[in-house]
Design an enzyme around this catalytic site. Structure first.
Site, mmCIF file in Angstrom:
data_model
loop_
_atom_site.group_PDB
_atom_site.id
_atom_site.type_symbol
_atom_site.label_atom_id
_atom_site.label_comp_id
_atom_site.label_asym_id
_atom_site.label_seq_id
_atom_site.Cartn_x
_atom_site.Cartn_y
_atom_site.Cartn_z
ATOM 1 N N LYS A 39 38.996 32.070 29.066
ATOM 2 C CA LYS A 39 37.947 31.056 29.287
ATOM 3 C C LYS A 39 36.881 31.611 30.246
ATOM 4 O O LYS A 39 37.114 32.652 30.907
ATOM 5 C CB LYS A 39 38.591 29.811 29.885
ATOM 6 C CG LYS A 39 39.285 30.072 31.216
ATOM 7 C CD LYS A 39 40.294 28.996 31.532
ATOM 8 C CE LYS A 39 40.985 29.295 32.848
ATOM 9 N NZ LYS A 39 42.150 28.425 33.069
ATOM 10 N N ARG A 133 46.308 17.171 36.955
ATOM 11 C CA ARG A 133 45.049 17.618 36.413
ATOM 12 C C ARG A 133 45.086 17.145 34.957
ATOM 13 O O ARG A 133 45.105 15.945 34.726
ATOM 14 C CB ARG A 133 44.954 19.144 36.572
ATOM 15 C CG ARG A 133 43.566 19.675 36.623
ATOM 16 C CD ARG A 133 43.545 21.171 36.903
ATOM 17 N NE ARG A 133 44.169 21.949 35.839
ATOM 18 C CZ ARG A 133 44.134 23.284 35.778
ATOM 19 N NH1 ARG A 133 43.537 23.974 36.732
ATOM 20 N NH2 ARG A 133 44.701 23.932 34.787
ATOM 21 N N TYR A 249 15.095 37.086 55.517
ATOM 22 C CA TYR A 249 14.794 35.688 55.835
ATOM 23 C C TYR A 249 15.277 35.331 57.232
ATOM 24 O O TYR A 249 16.400 35.661 57.623
ATOM 25 C CB TYR A 249 15.448 34.762 54.810
ATOM 26 C CG TYR A 249 14.718 34.738 53.482
ATOM 27 C CD1 TYR A 249 13.370 34.396 53.402
ATOM 28 C CD2 TYR A 249 15.389 35.060 52.315
ATOM 29 C CE1 TYR A 249 12.707 34.373 52.191
ATOM 30 C CE2 TYR A 249 14.732 35.037 51.088
ATOM 31 C CZ TYR A 249 13.395 34.693 51.033
ATOM 32 O OH TYR A 249 12.742 34.674 49.834
ATOM 33 N N MET A 297 17.658 35.936 47.372
ATOM 34 C CA MET A 297 18.017 35.576 45.999
ATOM 35 C C MET A 297 18.381 36.807 45.160
ATOM 36 O O MET A 297 19.397 36.811 44.480
ATOM 37 C CB MET A 297 16.878 34.817 45.335
ATOM 38 C CG MET A 297 17.171 34.503 43.902
ATOM 39 S SD MET A 297 16.532 32.932 43.398
ATOM 40 C CE MET A 297 16.720 33.089 41.619
HETATM 41 C C1 LIG Z 1 43.171 29.118 33.580
HETATM 42 C C2 LIG Z 1 44.559 28.775 33.149
HETATM 43 C C3 LIG Z 1 45.547 29.753 33.144
HETATM 44 C C4 LIG Z 1 45.357 31.115 33.775
HETATM 45 O O1 LIG Z 1 45.513 30.972 35.160
HETATM 46 P P1 LIG Z 1 45.390 32.214 36.192
HETATM 47 O O2 LIG Z 1 45.701 31.617 37.497
HETATM 48 O O3 LIG Z 1 43.986 32.691 36.088
HETATM 49 O O4 LIG Z 1 46.358 33.244 35.756
HETATM 50 C C5 LIG Z 1 46.780 29.417 32.612
HETATM 51 N N1 LIG Z 1 47.014 28.180 32.132
HETATM 52 C C6 LIG Z 1 46.095 27.207 32.141
HETATM 53 C C7 LIG Z 1 46.433 25.862 31.610
HETATM 54 C C8 LIG Z 1 44.840 27.461 32.661
HETATM 55 O O5 LIG Z 1 43.938 26.487 32.710
#
Ligand SMILES: *Cc1c(COP(=O)(O)O)cnc(C)c1O
Length: 346
Positions: A39, A133, A249, A297
């Site tokens: 992701k 979550r 700055y 920046m």
């Molecule tokens: C992002 C995520 C992972 C990976 O987690 P890391 O801490 O980056 O290894 C695994 N499972 C779920 C559900 C996630 O959202």
């Protein structure tokens, strides 16, 4: 079209280290097979750079968060190896899942009903064992809908796997109960840090993200994980300044002696935030170049005292061994990767 001139920012990826990290995490997962969380554009490193390397190394299961992240991954791996963690928020999401063949991760009874009512089919199921979550509450598991789901991977997510706290064992015990109650082809609990907790947490598939990319959330992973991302920035200008002159700055740094300084092409949009502050430095052929004043920046200014040979147009290294960089910047290892920005070129 006219060719772009060379960039003043580079992100060099050690793809051999990336592949080795996956293999190490797969080995540490015991009988389970390691997947890969890709992701957020593979944590900022680029799905197109990362996914082919991981697939070649042997990764089969790929996780994204958003539906919008599917096409980039689908360009490299078959649809039935991709799961979407945020799950279906609408019938349009369900249609997209069916049209592409990727699996939704169902996170609530409402998402489950949406999936079943639009035709059902293979899905993953997230159960919340304590992170609060995403995921079905344990009290939802008796709902008749759950029995109607064709669950490929039954998942839960650890809240504190990077710490030694009782919550880890509590979540493990709950997930074992869930596993006994909900039929599924495979079970999956551990993220990167969870892999460090040992075999008991691995089940059938593990889901490392951070550690693939060089992040080290637990000491058990230090020996197994190598740095993958090497940001480098060009020196745009070399200046001589006099004692009493300010830099940048608000003149946050004032020279107490004549200095040779370098203006480097690196700023907020490249993930280099002001929290790097006074403790930050870049390196030129190994020599330490302390930051002077505030990050602008698009630029930082460094002291070139240790690098008398450094010239305009040359590259400096941004120290990005993630555990150390996190310590110095107070950014998390996740933030250091995912904020790298769009201006780096390979
Ligand atoms: C992002 C995520 C992972 C990976 O987690 P890391 O801490 O980056 O290894 C695994 N499972 C779920 C559900 C996630 O959202």
């Amino acid at each position: 079209m006219t060719m772009l001139p060379p960039p003043s920012l580079r992100l060099d990826l050690d793809t051999a280290a990336l592949a080795d990290n996956w293999r190490s995490l797969d080995r540490l997962s015991g009988a389970a097979r390691a997947g890969a969380a890709v992701k957020a554009d593979a944590y900022g490193l680029g799905v197109g750079n990362v996914v082919p390397v991981l697939a070649q190394a042997g990764a089969r299961d790929f996780l994204v968060a958003h539906w919008s992240e599917v096409p980039a991954v689908l360009a490299h791996v078959p649809a039935d190896r991709i799961a979407v963690l945020h799950g279906p928020m609408s019938e349009a999401d369900c249609r997209f899942a069916r049209a592409t063949g990727v699996r939704p991760v169902l996170n609530s009874l409402a998402q489950g009903a949406r999936w079943v009512n639009t035709g059902g089919g293979p899905c993953d199921l997230m159960v919340d064992t304590g992170i609060n979550r995403l995921g079905l509450a344990l009290s939802d598991l008796g709902d008749p809908l759950v029995a109607r789901l064709a669950v490929d991977t039954l998942m839960s997510h650890l809240a504190s796997a990077d710490e030694d706290v009782p919550q880890n064992a509590e979540q493990l015990a709950r997930f074992r109960d869930v596993s006994a109650a909900v039929p599924a082809r495979r079970r999956s609990l551990a993220n990167s840090a969870g892999i460090g907790l040992g075999d008991a947490y691995a089940f059938d598939v593990t889901r490392p993200g951070l550690a693939l990319y060089g992040g080290i959330p637990r000491a058990e992973l230090v020996a197994a994980i190598r740095q993958v991302a090497y940001p480098r920035a060009a020196i745009l200008q070399v200046r001589q300044i006099e004692a009493g002159e300010g830099v940048g700055y608000n003149a946050a740094f004032v020279a107490s002696r004549p200095m040779r300084v370098g203006v480097v092409s690196l700023g907020y949009a490249d993930g280099f935030l002001r929290c790097w502050g006074a403790r930050g430095y870049l390196r030129y052929e190994g020599a330490k170049l302390p930051l002077l004043g505030k990050v602008s920046m698009d630029m930082v200014v460094v002291d070139l005292a240790a690098a008398p040979g450094a010239r305009e147009g040359e590259w400096v290294d941004v120290p990005y061994y993630l555990p150390a960089a996190s310590e110095r910047s107070s950014l998390s290892q996740y933030e250091l990767l995912t904020t790298l920005g769009q201006r780096y070129r390979a």
